[in-house]
Design a protein around this motif. Structure first.
Motif, mmCIF file in Angstrom:
data_model
loop_
_atom_site.group_PDB
_atom_site.id
_atom_site.type_symbol
_atom_site.label_atom_id
_atom_site.label_comp_id
_atom_site.label_asym_id
_atom_site.label_seq_id
_atom_site.Cartn_x
_atom_site.Cartn_y
_atom_site.Cartn_z
ATOM 1 N N LEU A 406 0.834 -1.197 0.000
ATOM 2 C CA LEU A 406 0.000 0.000 0.000
ATOM 3 C C LEU A 406 0.871 1.251 0.000
ATOM 4 C CD1 LEU A 406 -2.579 -1.174 2.685
ATOM 5 C CD2 LEU A 406 -2.893 -1.192 0.204
ATOM 6 N N TYR A 407 0.437 2.266 -0.707
ATOM 7 C CA TYR A 407 1.193 3.510 -0.748
ATOM 8 C C TYR A 407 0.251 4.693 -0.518
ATOM 9 C CZ TYR A 407 -0.475 3.159 -5.607
ATOM 10 O OH TYR A 407 -1.246 2.999 -6.726
ATOM 11 N N GLY A 408 0.814 5.881 -0.548
ATOM 12 C CA GLY A 408 0.035 7.075 -0.248
ATOM 13 C C GLY A 408 0.068 7.388 1.241
ATOM 14 N N LYS A 409 -0.811 8.252 1.675
ATOM 15 C CA LYS A 409 -0.855 8.659 3.080
ATOM 16 C C LYS A 409 -1.970 7.958 3.827
ATOM 17 C CE LYS A 409 -2.968 12.510 4.093
ATOM 18 N NZ LYS A 409 -3.329 13.938 4.262
ATOM 19 N N LEU A 410 -1.800 7.887 5.118
ATOM 20 C CA LEU A 410 -2.851 7.356 5.978
ATOM 21 C C LEU A 410 -3.961 8.399 6.053
ATOM 22 C CD1 LEU A 410 -3.853 5.188 7.966
ATOM 23 C CD2 LEU A 410 -2.547 6.344 9.761
ATOM 24 N N PRO A 411 -5.182 8.087 5.594
ATOM 25 C CA PRO A 411 -6.235 9.109 5.532
ATOM 26 C C PRO A 411 -6.630 9.616 6.913
ATOM 27 C CG PRO A 411 -7.141 6.932 5.074
ATOM 28 C CD PRO A 411 -5.650 6.769 5.093
ATOM 29 N N ASP A 412 -6.916 10.901 6.978
ATOM 30 C CA ASP A 412 -7.332 11.505 8.239
ATOM 31 C C ASP A 412 -8.611 10.870 8.776
ATOM 32 O OD1 ASP A 412 -5.184 13.236 8.133
ATOM 33 O OD2 ASP A 412 -6.332 14.840 7.161
ATOM 34 N N GLU A 413 -9.454 10.363 7.879
ATOM 35 C CA GLU A 413 -10.742 9.795 8.278
ATOM 36 C C GLU A 413 -10.592 8.589 9.196
ATOM 37 O OE1 GLU A 413 -11.390 12.311 4.816
ATOM 38 O OE2 GLU A 413 -9.928 10.760 5.321
ATOM 39 N N ILE A 414 -9.398 8.013 9.241
ATOM 40 C CA ILE A 414 -9.200 6.842 10.102
ATOM 41 C C ILE A 414 -9.410 7.225 11.570
ATOM 42 C CG2 ILE A 414 -6.733 6.984 10.666
ATOM 43 C CD1 ILE A 414 -8.403 3.864 9.212
ATOM 44 N N THR A 415 -9.269 8.513 11.883
ATOM 45 C CA THR A 415 -9.447 8.954 13.270
ATOM 46 C C THR A 415 -10.916 9.013 13.673
ATOM 47 O OG1 THR A 415 -9.454 11.295 12.649
ATOM 48 C CG2 THR A 415 -7.319 10.295 13.164
ATOM 49 N N ASN A 416 -11.818 8.697 12.730
ATOM 50 C CA ASN A 416 -13.238 8.590 13.078
ATOM 51 C C ASN A 416 -13.554 7.293 13.811
ATOM 52 O OD1 ASN A 416 -13.784 11.030 11.803
ATOM 53 N ND2 ASN A 416 -14.301 10.061 9.845
ATOM 54 N N LEU A 417 -12.627 6.338 13.743
ATOM 55 C CA LEU A 417 -12.866 5.019 14.344
ATOM 56 C C LEU A 417 -12.542 5.088 15.829
ATOM 57 C CD1 LEU A 417 -11.348 2.818 11.478
ATOM 58 C CD2 LEU A 417 -13.691 3.673 11.750
ATOM 59 N N LEU A 418 -13.414 5.740 16.570
ATOM 60 C CA LEU A 418 -13.141 6.088 17.968
ATOM 61 C C LEU A 418 -13.015 4.870 18.877
ATOM 62 C CD1 LEU A 418 -15.562 9.138 18.353
ATOM 63 C CD2 LEU A 418 -13.126 9.124 17.737
ATOM 64 N N ASP A 419 -13.563 3.735 18.458
ATOM 65 C CA ASP A 419 -13.508 2.552 19.318
ATOM 66 C C ASP A 419 -12.439 1.563 18.874
ATOM 67 O OD1 ASP A 419 -14.551 1.502 21.662
ATOM 68 O OD2 ASP A 419 -15.900 0.142 20.624
ATOM 69 N N LEU A 420 -11.599 1.948 17.933
ATOM 70 C CA LEU A 420 -10.552 1.071 17.433
ATOM 71 C C LEU A 420 -9.540 0.779 18.534
ATOM 72 C CD1 LEU A 420 -9.833 -0.236 14.687
ATOM 73 C CD2 LEU A 420 -8.267 1.680 14.307
ATOM 74 N N ILE A 421 -9.168 -0.500 18.653
ATOM 75 C CA ILE A 421 -8.235 -0.915 19.696
ATOM 76 C C ILE A 421 -6.857 -1.252 19.124
ATOM 77 C CG2 ILE A 421 -7.782 -2.738 21.403
ATOM 78 C CD1 ILE A 421 -10.711 -2.819 22.006
ATOM 79 N N SER A 422 -6.839 -1.758 17.869
ATOM 80 C CA SER A 422 -5.561 -2.134 17.269
ATOM 81 C C SER A 422 -5.542 -1.729 15.803
ATOM 82 C CB SER A 422 -5.346 -3.645 17.406
ATOM 83 O OG SER A 422 -4.150 -4.057 16.762
ATOM 84 N N LEU A 423 -4.449 -1.078 15.382
ATOM 85 C CA LEU A 423 -4.272 -0.665 13.994
ATOM 86 C C LEU A 423 -2.848 -1.000 13.578
ATOM 87 C CD1 LEU A 423 -5.223 0.783 11.415
ATOM 88 C CD2 LEU A 423 -4.476 2.945 12.450
ATOM 89 N N ASN A 424 -2.726 -1.877 12.564
ATOM 90 C CA ASN A 424 -1.404 -2.313 12.094
ATOM 91 C C ASN A 424 -1.306 -2.096 10.595
ATOM 92 O OD1 ASN A 424 1.042 -3.508 11.591
ATOM 93 N ND2 ASN A 424 0.567 -5.454 12.594
ATOM 94 N N LEU A 444 -7.257 3.124 21.596
ATOM 95 C CA LEU A 444 -6.218 2.453 20.827
ATOM 96 C C LEU A 444 -5.104 1.961 21.753
ATOM 97 C CD1 LEU A 444 -5.686 1.869 17.790
ATOM 98 C CD2 LEU A 444 -4.187 3.874 17.794
ATOM 99 N N GLU A 445 -4.887 0.647 21.746
ATOM 100 C CA GLU A 445 -3.848 0.056 22.586
ATOM 101 C C GLU A 445 -2.621 -0.369 21.789
ATOM 102 O OE1 GLU A 445 -5.076 -3.007 25.256
ATOM 103 O OE2 GLU A 445 -7.015 -2.090 25.673
ATOM 104 N N SER A 446 -2.795 -0.565 20.488
ATOM 105 C CA SER A 446 -1.675 -1.016 19.665
ATOM 106 C C SER A 446 -1.709 -0.301 18.327
ATOM 107 C CB SER A 446 -1.748 -2.540 19.463
ATOM 108 O OG SER A 446 -0.696 -2.989 18.628
ATOM 109 N N LEU A 447 -0.640 0.447 18.021
ATOM 110 C CA LEU A 447 -0.497 1.164 16.754
ATOM 111 C C LEU A 447 0.869 0.818 16.175
ATOM 112 C CD1 LEU A 447 -1.363 3.270 14.636
ATOM 113 C CD2 LEU A 447 -0.367 5.031 16.121
ATOM 114 N N ASP A 448 0.878 0.200 15.008
ATOM 115 C CA ASP A 448 2.140 -0.213 14.385
ATOM 116 C C ASP A 448 2.223 0.377 12.984
ATOM 117 O OD1 ASP A 448 4.442 -1.396 13.498
ATOM 118 O OD2 ASP A 448 3.902 -3.430 14.123
ATOM 119 N N LEU A 449 3.095 1.360 12.834
ATOM 120 C CA LEU A 449 3.356 1.983 11.540
ATOM 121 C C LEU A 449 4.813 1.780 11.138
ATOM 122 C CD1 LEU A 449 1.460 5.367 12.118
ATOM 123 C CD2 LEU A 449 0.601 3.298 11.027
#
Length: 453
Positions: A406-424, A444-449
């Motif tokens: 995947l390329y490009g930027k991480l969309p700002d809209e991802i911050t709408n997922l207020l109940d997200l616990i893990s994003l990898n 959010l407990e786990s963020l891996d970029l």
């Protein structure tokens, strides 16, 4: 019999009550005969249930004969049985409702089971050490669970089972070959199909698309190839799909978002998928777990990924870990017709007139069907390692699209997922800045970029 067992002979080692015309149930107090080594109650008219409670404390028991009775519910699960089952045991009573021998250490091969049951019972032989081929099974079964054994044969033995099957779990065995087309005969009843962790191969057959009642499909950790069949778009009741750890190729179908609106979990990690992430996936409002990691996906992350309602709303859904199915069917599904309700609306019903003559042909079952629950499980990447989640799975809201292109930027809209616990999103070609309002994701407990450009 109850008085004999309850109050007498605490040092008894052998008890033979066979051929006495005994009626009623086997008392739970049989479990108090702590020194018992031999118990024979065969050839009587005993009925009711047999459970592990009867035998949990009988650690010296070496001989047990329950044959030629009318027990309807045999539950001897997790009872420490560590030997072969004697041949007489498999002459099961025709009135059987449920047989549960799970979580023991039963060894050997299954014999031919030709019992002609009056009704459609459930059978659970999971998590033992049974091995070899599958013999002749009873054709009348409502559920079949053979998971966690060492069976090493093809799946064509399933073709002998009647269409009333509602639950099938053959996971964690050594089954090989392809999925037979005959599974389509379960189209009106099958709710859960679990074939994960075997050695199955070939393409996922299009015939699975006829399983209109299917809610959970597990094909994880096999060797399936080819594309995800379009016929699965007909399985509109699917809530859980796990196709991970196979060799599937092609694009992610757009119909997943368009047709499978009930999906709560979609897992297709470690395959050979390619192409972009389809925008139609954003229609999955119930989605709580998405795992597309370890594929060859490319393109941008759609901005509409911020529209996953279940990930944006606290406690959006709290019962997604289970699926209700019928574990005991009181009568076969002979005919399906339409009739007028008092309100004049059309409904479907099942004819039982051949089994219930006392009802004068009225369309009711002779006995109530028994509902059971299947608890979902999934291998989910969590803080760097894959862990299996079962009962607590509904608490997890996760997106994992790591190890793709995947390329490009991480969309700002991802911050709408207020109940997200893990994003990898690690190991991709993403660039640009982290969204400014990422701090909105307070759960959010786990963020891996990591390993992104």
């Amino acid at each position: 019999m109850k008085e004999l067992i309850s109050y007498g002979c605490p040092l008894l080692q052998k008890l033979n009550l066979s051929r006495n015309g005994l009626t009623g149930t086997l008392p739970l107090s049989a479990g108090k005969l702590l020194n018992l080594e031999h118990l024979d109650v065969s050839s009587n008219s005993l009925d009711g249930s047999i459970s592990d409670v009867h035998f949990l404390n009988l650690t010296n028991l070496t001989y047990l004969d329950l044959s030629f009775n009318s027990f309807a519910h045999l539950d001897i699960s997790n009872a420490g049985i560590s030997d072969h089952i004697p041949g007489w045991f498999w002459d099961l009573p025709r009135g059987l409702r449920f047989l549960n021998l799970s979580s023991n250490e039963i060894k050997g091969m299954l014999p031919n089971m030709t019992s002609d049951f009056y009704r459609y019972p459930g059978m659970d032989l999971s998590y033992n050490q049974l091995e070899g081929t599958i013999p002749v099974l009873p054709s009348k079964l409502a559920t079949l669970n053979l998971s966690g054994n060492k069976f090493s044969v093809t799946l064509y033995f399933l073709c002998q089972i009647d269409k009333s099957l509602t639950f099938l779990d053959l996971s964690n065995n050594l089954f090989s070959g392809s999925i037979p087309a005959c599974l389509q005969k379960f189209q009106e009843n099958l709710v859960v199909l679990n074939l994960s962790n075997n050695s199955l191969s070939g393409e996922i057959p299009s015939s699975l698309g006829s399983l209109s009642q299917l809610q959970a499909l597990y094909l994880r950790k096999n060797a399936f190839v080819g594309e995800i069949p379009a016929s699965l778009s007909n399985c509109t009741k699917l809530r859980f799909v796990d196709l991970g750890e196979n060799k599937l190729s092609g694009n992610i179908p757009t119909w997943i978002g368009e047709k499978l609106s009930e999906l709560v979990m979609l897992v297709i990690w470690f395959n050979k998928l390619e192409g972009s992430l389809p925008h139609q996936m954003c229609l999955l409002n119930n989605l709580q777990i998405l795992d597309l990691s370890d594929n060859g996906l490319s393109g941008n992350i759609p901005r509409c990924f911020g529209n996953f309602t279940a990930m944006a709303t606290r406690w959006f859904l709290d019962d997604i870990i289970s699926h209700s199915y019928t574990s005991y069917v009181s009568a076969p599904h002979r005919t399906q017709q339409n009739f007028e309700t008092p309100q004049g609306t059309q409904n479907n019903f099942i004819s039982y007139d051949n089994l219930c003559p006392e009802l004068g042909g009225s369309y009711y079952s002779c006995d109530s069907n028994k509902e059971a629950l299947f608890i979902d499980n999934a291998l989910v990447a969590w803080k760097g390692t894959r862990r299996e989640f079962g009962r607590g799975l509904y608490l997890l809201k996760s997106i994992d699209i790591s190890s793709n292109m995947l390329y490009g930027k991480l969309p700002d809209e991802i911050t709408n997922l207020l109940d997200l616990i893990s994003l990898n999103l690690s190991n991709n070609k993403l660039q640009g800045q982290i969204p400014k309002h990422i701090d909105r994701l307070t759960f959010l407990e786990s963020l891996d970029l990591s390993r992104c450009r």
